[in-house]
Write a protein that holds these residues in place. Structure first.
Motif, PDB file in Angstrom:
ATOM      1  N   PHE A 217       0.862  -1.177   0.000  1.00 18.58           N
ATOM      2  CA  PHE A 217       0.000   0.000   0.000  1.00 18.58           C
ATOM      3  C   PHE A 217       0.901   1.230   0.000  1.00 18.58           C
ATOM      4  N   PHE A 218       1.286   1.656  -1.177  1.00 19.86           N
ATOM      5  CA  PHE A 218       2.280   2.712  -1.369  1.00 19.86           C
ATOM      6  C   PHE A 218       1.593   4.070  -1.392  1.00 19.86           C
ATOM      7  N   SER A 219       1.949   4.934  -0.413  1.00 15.78           N
ATOM      8  CA  SER A 219       1.337   6.255  -0.324  1.00 15.78           C
ATOM      9  C   SER A 219       2.134   7.130   0.636  1.00 15.78           C
ATOM     10  N   GLU A 220       2.143   8.410   0.363  1.00  9.78           N
ATOM     11  CA  GLU A 220       2.771   9.358   1.287  1.00  9.78           C
ATOM     12  C   GLU A 220       1.967   9.488   2.568  1.00  9.78           C
ATOM     13  N   ILE A 274      -8.231  -5.878  12.880  1.00  7.46           N
ATOM     14  CA  ILE A 274      -6.953  -5.831  12.167  1.00  7.46           C
ATOM     15  C   ILE A 274      -6.219  -4.578  12.632  1.00  7.46           C
ATOM     16  N   THR A 275      -5.274  -4.741  13.536  1.00  8.70           N
ATOM     17  CA  THR A 275      -4.596  -3.612  14.169  1.00  8.70           C
ATOM     18  C   THR A 275      -3.473  -3.062  13.292  1.00  8.70           C
ATOM     19  N   ASP A 276      -3.022  -1.848  13.622  1.00  6.93           N
ATOM     20  CA  ASP A 276      -1.887  -1.248  12.905  1.00  6.93           C
ATOM     21  C   ASP A 276      -0.637  -2.123  13.036  1.00  6.93           C
ATOM     22  N   GLU A 277      -0.443  -2.699  14.221  1.00  5.84           N
ATOM     23  CA  GLU A 277       0.728  -3.558  14.448  1.00  5.84           C
ATOM     24  C   GLU A 277       0.692  -4.770  13.535  1.00  5.84           C
ATOM     25  N   LEU A 278      -0.487  -5.369  13.397  1.00  9.80           N
ATOM     26  CA  LEU A 278      -0.638  -6.528  12.535  1.00  9.80           C
ATOM     27  C   LEU A 278      -0.355  -6.141  11.077  1.00  9.80           C
ATOM     28  N   ILE A 279      -0.895  -5.003  10.654  1.00 12.53           N
ATOM     29  CA  ILE A 279      -0.676  -4.518   9.286  1.00 12.53           C
ATOM     30  C   ILE A 279       0.805  -4.293   9.018  1.00 12.53           C
ATOM     31  N   ASP A 280       1.484  -3.677   9.945  1.00  7.78           N
ATOM     32  CA  ASP A 280       2.907  -3.370   9.751  1.00  7.78           C
ATOM     33  C   ASP A 280       3.761  -4.636   9.682  1.00  7.78           C
ATOM     34  N   GLN A 281       3.321  -5.712  10.340  1.00  2.00           N
ATOM     35  CA  GLN A 281       4.052  -6.973  10.286  1.00  2.00           C
ATOM     36  C   GLN A 281       3.852  -7.702   8.956  1.00  2.00           C
ATOM     37  N   PHE A 282       2.649  -7.606   8.414  1.00  2.00           N
ATOM     38  CA  PHE A 282       2.295  -8.399   7.243  1.00  2.00           C
ATOM     39  C   PHE A 282       2.369  -7.643   5.921  1.00  2.00           C
ATOM     40  N   CYS A 283       2.429  -6.328   5.965  1.00  3.61           N
ATOM     41  CA  CYS A 283       2.304  -5.546   4.730  1.00  3.61           C
ATOM     42  C   CYS A 283       3.430  -4.538   4.561  1.00  3.61           C
ATOM     43  N   LEU A 284       3.496  -4.007   3.352  1.00  3.35           N
ATOM     44  CA  LEU A 284       4.367  -2.889   3.020  1.00  3.35           C
ATOM     45  C   LEU A 284       3.447  -1.675   2.929  1.00  3.35           C
ATOM     46  N   GLY A 289      10.463   5.822   1.265  1.00  2.00           N
ATOM     47  CA  GLY A 289      11.557   5.534   2.187  1.00  2.00           C
ATOM     48  C   GLY A 289      11.212   4.426   3.163  1.00  2.00           C
ATOM     49  N   ARG A 290      10.001   4.469   3.687  1.00  2.00           N
ATOM     50  CA  ARG A 290       9.557   3.454   4.645  1.00  2.00           C
ATOM     51  C   ARG A 290       9.474   2.086   3.965  1.00  2.00           C
ATOM     52  N   CYS A 291       8.948   2.067   2.736  1.00  2.00           N
ATOM     53  CA  CYS A 291       8.822   0.810   1.997  1.00  2.00           C
ATOM     54  C   CYS A 291      10.186   0.220   1.651  1.00  2.00           C
ATOM     55  N   LEU A 292      11.106   1.054   1.203  1.00  2.00           N
ATOM     56  CA  LEU A 292      12.434   0.556   0.834  1.00  2.00           C
ATOM     57  C   LEU A 292      13.176   0.018   2.050  1.00  2.00           C
ATOM     58  N   THR A 326       2.796   2.504  -8.257  1.00  2.00           N
ATOM     59  CA  THR A 326       3.676   1.801  -7.317  1.00  2.00           C
ATOM     60  C   THR A 326       4.915   1.264  -8.008  1.00  2.00           C
ATOM     61  N   ILE A 327       4.754   0.734  -9.197  1.00  2.00           N
ATOM     62  CA  ILE A 327       5.901   0.212  -9.946  1.00  2.00           C
ATOM     63  C   ILE A 327       6.919   1.307 -10.204  1.00  2.00           C
ATOM     64  N   SER A 328       6.463   2.476 -10.610  1.00  2.00           N
ATOM     65  CA  SER A 328       7.393   3.584 -10.850  1.00  2.00           C
ATOM     66  C   SER A 328       7.934   4.150  -9.536  1.00  2.00           C
ATOM     67  N   GLY A 329       7.092   4.191  -8.504  1.00  2.00           N
ATOM     68  CA  GLY A 329       7.503   4.767  -7.227  1.00  2.00           C
ATOM     69  C   GLY A 329       8.513   3.931  -6.477  1.00  2.00           C
ATOM     70  N   LEU A 330       8.442   2.611  -6.651  1.00  2.00           N
ATOM     71  CA  LEU A 330       9.374   1.710  -5.960  1.00  2.00           C
ATOM     72  C   LEU A 330      10.348   1.040  -6.944  1.00  2.00           C
ATOM     73  N   SER A 331      10.468   1.620  -8.106  1.00  2.00           N
ATOM     74  CA  SER A 331      11.335   1.077  -9.158  1.00  2.00           C
ATOM     75  C   SER A 331      12.759   0.849  -8.661  1.00  2.00           C
ATOM     76  N   PRO A 332      13.319  -0.333  -8.958  1.00  2.00           N
ATOM     77  CA  PRO A 332      14.725  -0.593  -8.585  1.00  2.00           C
ATOM     78  C   PRO A 332      15.723   0.273  -9.350  1.00  2.00           C
ATOM     79  N   LYS A 333      15.274   0.878 -10.445  1.00  2.00           N
ATOM     80  CA  LYS A 333      16.194   1.695 -11.255  1.00  2.00           C
ATOM     81  C   LYS A 333      16.545   2.995 -10.544  1.00  2.00           C
TER      82      LYS A 333
END
Length: 333
Positions: A217-220, A274-284, A289-292, A326-333
């Motif tokens: 879930f990629f977002s500022e 579904i708590t924030d803690e659970l989400i942070d453990q299972f998801c991106l 910066g946080r996702c990377l 998301t593909i462009s935002g988290l692009s490995p390039k």
């Protein structure tokens, strides 16, 4: 450390097959290494064929093809076809599907570990050109004995796992393991089990790769991303295998309440637990910066290929738009 990255289409989402091919090409241009498909109300192999024909370098594959839907011969021949037309870029991922869905479609299943072991053995035998069906009548054409087509290049066979038994089995029989709905806190434990299974069969543990499917879930806006994660996970976390995964990860109270709500078809009851803690453990979730940082942490735990299961986050966003953003935002390039 090589930072490989993949993504996976949720094939039940509102996106055309043609667009899946175009998005795969877009991911290839953005430096992604692999593109997968789920098998959710669709035919994963047919979509893989479209993806392969639209691209030149990115690997394509199934995450996962459900073994109970096809005879091993059909699976092996589909894998052979896609591998050959893609010049060896196909990865075959196999798994069991979910008992409630299998039962609803009158699909007969047996013991999971036995069924998957036997299925993989048969498929690999066919891919390797072995005589898997010795009683099959000889077929000829103009005097030449015919056999099943064999891929020009080796097809890697991965298997799906959530819990310990299937993880260890993957180490024994597969070229790679496909983890999904597994929290960061349990990855090292499961990697160790995969390695244990490989060593028991005198295999090199490093030869059995680790893919991790992770909802993204990629977002500022971190809170918006978490809210969308909560909404999205409402279906999955009620399913027995994934509910057990959150239980084994220490979220026992949440698992009990979610399971109860699932059996009662109480969607609000599921999402409210579904708590924030659970989400942070299972998801991106959250900004780049946080996702990377999380992706690097997952690689540090033993994941060879994080696989982004991309979900829409922004208001009014289509599934295809979320994929491209998301593909462009988290692009490995």
């Amino acid at each position: 450390m090589e930072k490989r990255l993949g993504f996976c289409f949720l094939t039940f989402a509102d996106i055309s097959f043609e667009a899946m091919g175009e998005v795969t090409k877009y991911a290839e241009e953005n430096g992604f290494d692999r593109a997968y498909t789920t098998e959710s109300l669709t035919d994963t192999f047919a979509i893989n064929m479209v993806m392969a024909m639209k691209t030149k370098t990115i690997e394509v594959g199934s995450f996962i093809a459900i073994i109970y839907l096809r005879h091993p011969y059909i699976t092996a021949q589909a894998a052979t076809t896609i591998s050959d037309i893609s010049n060896g870029r196909f990865v075959l991922g196999l798994g069991l599907g979910h008992p409630p869905r299998n039962a609803a479609m009158n699909i007969q299943t047996g013991k999971p570990t036995v069924d998957l072991r036997n299925y993989v053995s048969e498929v690999k035998g066919l891919l390797n050109g072995e005589n898997v069906y010795p009683d099959l009548p000889v077929q000829t054409y103009q005097g030449k004995v015919l056999g099943f087509k064999k891929p020009k290049q080796e097809v890697p066979v991965f298997t799906a796992a959530v819990g310990p038994r299937m993880t260890k089995l993957s180490g024994e029989i597969s070229d790679g393991i496909m983890l999904y709905m597994v929290p960061q806190s349990r990855i090292k434990e499961l990697v160790d089990l995969k390695n244990e299974g490989a060593l028991e069969k005198k295999r090199d543990p490093l030869s059995v790769k680790v893919d991790l499917g992770i909802h993204t879930f990629f977002s500022e806006d971190l809170q918006l991303a978490r809210d969308k994660a909560r909404e999205t996970l409402t279906y999955w976390l009620g399913l027995p295998a994934y509910n057990q995964s959150i239980r084994e990860s220490g979220f026992v109270k949440e698992a009990d309440l979610i399971s109860k709500a699932f059996l009662e078809n109480d969607q609000k009851g599921i999402s409210s637990n579904i708590t924030d803690e659970l989400i942070d453990q299972f998801c991106l979730v959250g900004p780049r910066g946080r996702c990377l940082e999380k992706l690097d942490a997952l690689r540090g735990e033993g994941v060879d290929l994080p696989v982004l299961m991309i979900d829409p986050v922004e208001v009014g966003e289509t599934y295809e738009a979320a994929l491209r953003r998301t593909i462009s935002g988290l692009s490995p390039k």
